[in-house]
Design an enzyme around this catalytic site. Structure first.
Site, PDB file in Angstrom:
ATOM      1  N   SER A  95       9.524  62.666 -33.509  1.00 44.62           N
ATOM      2  CA  SER A  95       8.642  62.269 -32.403  1.00 44.62           C
ATOM      3  C   SER A  95       8.608  60.758 -32.364  1.00 44.62           C
ATOM      4  O   SER A  95       7.985  60.119 -33.215  1.00 44.62           O
ATOM      5  CB  SER A  95       7.230  62.835 -32.608  1.00 44.62           C
ATOM      6  OG  SER A  95       7.242  64.233 -32.558  1.00 44.62           O
ATOM      7  N   LYS A 170       6.481  65.106 -25.437  1.00 39.93           N
ATOM      8  CA  LYS A 170       5.828  65.194 -26.748  1.00 39.93           C
ATOM      9  C   LYS A 170       4.626  64.265 -26.835  1.00 39.93           C
ATOM     10  O   LYS A 170       3.595  64.619 -27.407  1.00 39.93           O
ATOM     11  CB  LYS A 170       6.827  64.870 -27.861  1.00 39.93           C
ATOM     12  CG  LYS A 170       6.210  64.909 -29.269  1.00 39.93           C
ATOM     13  CD  LYS A 170       5.622  66.286 -29.610  1.00 39.93           C
ATOM     14  CE  LYS A 170       4.861  66.260 -30.939  1.00 39.93           C
ATOM     15  NZ  LYS A 170       5.752  66.175 -32.097  1.00 39.93           N
ATOM     16  N   LYS A 238       0.529  57.569 -35.228  1.00 38.78           N
ATOM     17  CA  LYS A 238       1.777  57.001 -34.715  1.00 38.78           C
ATOM     18  C   LYS A 238       2.044  57.503 -33.301  1.00 38.78           C
ATOM     19  O   LYS A 238       2.423  56.724 -32.409  1.00 38.78           O
ATOM     20  CB  LYS A 238       2.919  57.369 -35.656  1.00 38.78           C
ATOM     21  CG  LYS A 238       4.308  56.931 -35.222  1.00 38.78           C
ATOM     22  CD  LYS A 238       5.090  58.058 -34.561  1.00 38.78           C
ATOM     23  CE  LYS A 238       5.338  59.218 -35.503  1.00 38.78           C
ATOM     24  NZ  LYS A 238       6.137  60.292 -34.853  1.00 38.78           N
TER      25      LYS A 238
END
Length: 294
Positions: A95, A170, A238
């Protein structure tokens, strides 16, 4: 069956690689400490570098934590690009940043390969049960080539669009997940502080409009106080950084996302960067001076 290089055997990568081995694929990886005994028993072998992996593989899959990690594996010294053969399919299931993904894809295509970004959702349980949701950014040819491999690891596989589109999806997923986890935590905290049985509250909510996978799985984690990951808070941070950076570039306000990020940061300040992201509850409990179920 394909010769696949799989780089990134963490919480998610280990079971994903195991499914590919079970399906009859021949897998190689990069030597990093001690290889999981189960994967060794299934026939996975280690090589010295990503370059060596690419030299042997028809397909290279990366499943590493962050954008710089993907860049290092692909383009660093001894990286995949150095060993890339014409037609090699590179599937990044990490990701990472959508814009960086587009740049990585161009470099791989220019080197003669085919690039697919295919980040996943479903957590450790989805990886173990081969039930991941996989969001794909690729050309039609790339998606067609990647799909049989992705179907071994996932249940819902959607071609979102061109390079980077999978990563954009995502990021959207991680926004929804973070805010839903926060909502579940706030609901259970409210119920507990008011003196209700939170297990029965969760059971009731699962039968109504508030029902969700997160209420089911993470609500149970919160009540049982099982905060071993799963999916670590530092990794969700993140992902939310990617969302907030993207929002700034789009002149877009994401106030709920920013708030969830601050709650995750409060967890980190208390040593919780490696807690499961359901641990956002602990930040809210600290503000309320109340522990759910107490």
């Amino acid at each position: 069956m394909s010769k696949i290089g799989f780089i990134g055997l963490g919480i998610m990568g280990r079971p994903m690689a195991g499914h590919l081995l079970d399906a009859g694929h021949d897998l190689v990886t990069v030597k990093r400490g001690t290889l999981d005994a189960t994967l060794v028993e299934k026939g996975m072998t280690e090589l010295d570098s990503p370059r060596a992996v690419a030299e042997q593989a028809e397909v290279v899959i990366t499943m590493v934590p962050d954008t710089p990690d993907v860049e290092q594996v692909l383009f660093g010294e001894g990286g995949v690009a150095e060993g890339l053969k014409p037609g090699t399919l590179v599937i990044d299931m990490s990701s990472i940043a959508p814009i960086a993904t587009q740049a990585f894809a161009k470099r791989i295509v220019d080197a003669g390969g085919e690039y697919v970004d295919a980040p996943v959702s479903g957590g450790e349980g989805g990886a173990i049960n081969a039930a991941l949701t996989i969001m794909v950014g690729a050309t039609e040819e790339g998606f067609t080539r990647a799909r049989p491999i992705l179907e071994v690891m996932g249940k819902t596989i959607t071609h979102i669009g061109g390079h980077g589109a999978g990563q954009t999806c995502k990021v959207a997923n991680q926004i929804v997940v973070a805010l839903t986890i926060e909502a579940v935590a706030e609901g259970l905290l409210f119920a507990s502080k008011a003196g209700a049985d939170v297990a029965k509250v969760r059971e009731s909510l699962l039968g109504g409009l508030a029902q969700s996978k997160i209420l089911d799985v993470h609500g149970e984690r919160m009540i049982k106080r099982t905060f071993d990951p799963g999916f670590k808070i530092k990794l969700h941070q993140k992902d939310l950084n990617l969302a907030l950076e993207g929002a700034r570039s789009l002149d877009l306000a994401l106030p709920g996302t920013a708030n969830a990020q601050q709650l995750f940061q409060a967890c980190v300040a208390h040593g919780g960067e490696d807690w499961d992201h359901a641990g956002i509850l602990r930040a809210l409990e600290s503000l309320a001076d109340h522990e759910v179920g107490s």
